[in-house]
Design an enzyme around this catalytic site. Structure first.
Site, mmCIF file in Angstrom:
data_model
loop_
_atom_site.group_PDB
_atom_site.id
_atom_site.type_symbol
_atom_site.label_atom_id
_atom_site.label_comp_id
_atom_site.label_asym_id
_atom_site.label_seq_id
_atom_site.Cartn_x
_atom_site.Cartn_y
_atom_site.Cartn_z
ATOM 1 N N PRO A 10 -17.573 -77.082 -16.753
ATOM 2 C CA PRO A 10 -18.872 -76.788 -16.159
ATOM 3 C C PRO A 10 -20.034 -77.517 -16.816
ATOM 4 O O PRO A 10 -20.085 -77.669 -18.034
ATOM 5 C CB PRO A 10 -19.020 -75.270 -16.350
ATOM 6 C CG PRO A 10 -18.067 -74.927 -17.432
ATOM 7 C CD PRO A 10 -16.931 -75.898 -17.300
ATOM 8 N N ASN A 11 -20.938 -77.941 -15.952
ATOM 9 C CA ASN A 11 -22.212 -78.577 -16.323
ATOM 10 C C ASN A 11 -22.080 -80.012 -16.815
ATOM 11 O O ASN A 11 -23.084 -80.680 -17.049
ATOM 12 C CB ASN A 11 -22.983 -77.726 -17.357
ATOM 13 C CG ASN A 11 -23.294 -76.345 -16.829
ATOM 14 O OD1 ASN A 11 -23.861 -76.229 -15.746
ATOM 15 N ND2 ASN A 11 -22.903 -75.304 -17.541
ATOM 16 N N ARG A 18 -28.985 -83.645 -18.745
ATOM 17 C CA ARG A 18 -28.866 -82.355 -19.431
ATOM 18 C C ARG A 18 -29.032 -82.531 -20.947
ATOM 19 O O ARG A 18 -28.230 -83.228 -21.576
ATOM 20 C CB ARG A 18 -27.460 -81.804 -19.139
ATOM 21 C CG ARG A 18 -27.096 -80.565 -19.909
ATOM 22 C CD ARG A 18 -25.592 -80.308 -19.843
ATOM 23 N NE ARG A 18 -25.255 -79.059 -20.476
ATOM 24 C CZ ARG A 18 -24.037 -78.726 -20.868
ATOM 25 N NH1 ARG A 18 -23.028 -79.555 -20.672
ATOM 26 N NH2 ARG A 18 -23.819 -77.576 -21.438
ATOM 27 N N TYR A 23 -26.554 -84.342 -25.816
ATOM 28 C CA TYR A 23 -25.403 -84.965 -25.128
ATOM 29 C C TYR A 23 -25.586 -86.452 -24.828
ATOM 30 O O TYR A 23 -24.675 -87.093 -24.313
ATOM 31 C CB TYR A 23 -25.114 -84.208 -23.822
ATOM 32 C CG TYR A 23 -24.750 -82.747 -24.057
ATOM 33 C CD1 TYR A 23 -23.580 -82.408 -24.739
ATOM 34 C CD2 TYR A 23 -25.576 -81.712 -23.623
ATOM 35 C CE1 TYR A 23 -23.241 -81.082 -24.975
ATOM 36 C CE2 TYR A 23 -25.253 -80.384 -23.850
ATOM 37 C CZ TYR A 23 -24.090 -80.068 -24.533
ATOM 38 O OH TYR A 23 -23.760 -78.756 -24.758
ATOM 39 N N ASN A 79 -12.529 -81.515 -21.925
ATOM 40 C CA ASN A 79 -13.825 -80.988 -22.370
ATOM 41 C C ASN A 79 -14.102 -79.798 -21.467
ATOM 42 O O ASN A 79 -14.578 -79.959 -20.339
ATOM 43 C CB ASN A 79 -14.940 -82.027 -22.271
ATOM 44 C CG ASN A 79 -16.248 -81.494 -22.841
ATOM 45 O OD1 ASN A 79 -16.382 -80.289 -23.092
ATOM 46 N ND2 ASN A 79 -17.207 -82.367 -23.053
ATOM 47 N N ALA A 82 -18.509 -74.784 -21.644
ATOM 48 C CA ALA A 82 -18.672 -73.416 -22.132
ATOM 49 C C ALA A 82 -17.414 -72.570 -21.965
ATOM 50 O O ALA A 82 -17.245 -71.570 -22.683
ATOM 51 C CB ALA A 82 -19.848 -72.755 -21.415
ATOM 52 N N GLU A 103 -8.468 -81.342 -27.230
ATOM 53 C CA GLU A 103 -9.749 -80.663 -26.965
ATOM 54 C C GLU A 103 -10.882 -81.576 -27.414
ATOM 55 O O GLU A 103 -10.863 -82.097 -28.528
ATOM 56 C CB GLU A 103 -9.800 -79.344 -27.753
ATOM 57 C CG GLU A 103 -11.142 -78.642 -27.655
ATOM 58 C CD GLU A 103 -11.211 -77.371 -28.508
ATOM 59 O OE1 GLU A 103 -10.157 -76.927 -29.024
ATOM 60 O OE2 GLU A 103 -12.317 -76.839 -28.661
ATOM 61 N N HIS A 105 -15.206 -82.347 -27.524
ATOM 62 C CA HIS A 105 -16.611 -81.979 -27.341
ATOM 63 C C HIS A 105 -17.487 -83.163 -27.717
ATOM 64 O O HIS A 105 -17.240 -83.813 -28.736
ATOM 65 C CB HIS A 105 -16.979 -80.761 -28.193
ATOM 66 C CG HIS A 105 -16.114 -79.584 -27.888
ATOM 67 N ND1 HIS A 105 -16.260 -78.846 -26.738
ATOM 68 C CD2 HIS A 105 -15.045 -79.069 -28.540
ATOM 69 C CE1 HIS A 105 -15.330 -77.909 -26.710
ATOM 70 N NE2 HIS A 105 -14.576 -78.025 -27.789
ATOM 71 N N ARG A 112 -23.735 -76.105 -34.277
ATOM 72 C CA ARG A 112 -24.652 -75.525 -33.294
ATOM 73 C C ARG A 112 -24.614 -73.988 -33.370
ATOM 74 O O ARG A 112 -24.262 -73.422 -34.385
ATOM 75 C CB ARG A 112 -24.284 -76.066 -31.906
ATOM 76 C CG ARG A 112 -24.425 -77.602 -31.831
ATOM 77 C CD ARG A 112 -24.089 -78.131 -30.461
ATOM 78 N NE ARG A 112 -25.012 -77.624 -29.447
ATOM 79 C CZ ARG A 112 -24.772 -77.688 -28.133
ATOM 80 N NH1 ARG A 112 -23.647 -78.246 -27.689
ATOM 81 N NH2 ARG A 112 -25.653 -77.219 -27.275
HETATM 82 C C1 DQA Z 1 -19.551 -79.160 -25.021
HETATM 83 C C2 DQA Z 1 -19.981 -78.068 -26.017
HETATM 84 C C3 DQA Z 1 -19.985 -76.688 -25.358
HETATM 85 O O1 DQA Z 1 -20.371 -75.702 -26.296
HETATM 86 C C4 DQA Z 1 -20.959 -76.678 -24.197
HETATM 87 O O2 DQA Z 1 -20.918 -75.440 -23.539
HETATM 88 C C5 DQA Z 1 -20.730 -77.802 -23.244
HETATM 89 C C6 DQA Z 1 -20.411 -79.123 -23.765
HETATM 90 C C7 DQA Z 1 -19.655 -80.560 -25.623
HETATM 91 O O3 DQA Z 1 -19.118 -81.486 -25.019
HETATM 92 O O4 DQA Z 1 -20.288 -80.750 -26.676
HETATM 93 O O5 DQA Z 1 -20.890 -77.639 -22.037
HETATM 94 O O6 DQA Z 1 -18.187 -78.929 -24.676
#
Ligand code: DQA
Length: 151
Positions: A10-11, A18, A23, A79, A82, A103, A105, A112
């Site tokens: 998501p997102n 964003r 990011y 990735n 959240a 995994e 990020h 954070r």
């Molecule tokens: C993320 C880190 C997560 O905590 C966050 O909710 C994201 C992006 C990252 O790529 O740093 O949506 O996965």
């Protein structure tokens, strides 16, 4: 040639606009292009997807498990956004399929907010990568290529 499945949760479709201080300014299309180039250099094919829906990500992990069992998939780079911090369903899908998964990020989640420190993905991941910005996708593909010995 084996495939790498890159899944974005998501997102991540909002990359570029964003929170650029966290990011970066590259879009998801830029990340896909980076992954294309890196896969080509590592003897791998790319399947790149994004979804804002947990169940769709679960379905894609099941598909990945079937493809890996058939010898067609090197593994998954996930990735989960959240959902990393909330989703027992993704944990169970990775565990239940046995798929090789990294995994990923973009940000260093451990530097954070506290709620980002726990991951339901890490205990069932082969490896974890965080904090390299979007270049982490390229590093993860290179790592998966080494694991799968495609190069
Ligand atoms: C993320 C880190 C997560 O905590 C966050 O909710 C994201 C992006 C990252 O790529 O740093 O949506 O996965």
């Amino acid at each position: 040639m084996k495939t790498v499945l890159v899944l974005n949760g998501p997102n991540l479709n909002l990359l570029g606009t964003r929170e650029p201080a966290v990011y970066g300014s590259q879009t998801l299309a830029d990340v896909q292009a980076l992954c294309e180039r890196t896969c080509a250099a590592n003897g791998l094919a790319l399947d790149f997807r994004q979804s804002n829906h947990e169940g769709e990500l679960v379905d894609w992990l099941h598909e990945a498990g079937r493809l890996q069992a058939a010898g067609q998939l090197a593994g998954v780079i996930l990735n989960a956004g959240a959902f990393t911090h909330t989703s027992i369903a993704l944990h169970d899908a990775i565990k239940g399929t046995g798929v090789t998964l990294i995994e990923l990020h973009i940000s260093n989640v451990h530097a954070r907010e506290e709620f980002r420190h726990h991951s339901f993905i890490s205990p069932v991941a082969k490896a974890v990568m965080a904090g390299f910005g979007v270049n982490g996708y390229a590093l993860a593909i290179a790592g998966l290529a080494q694991l799968a010995e495609t190069k």
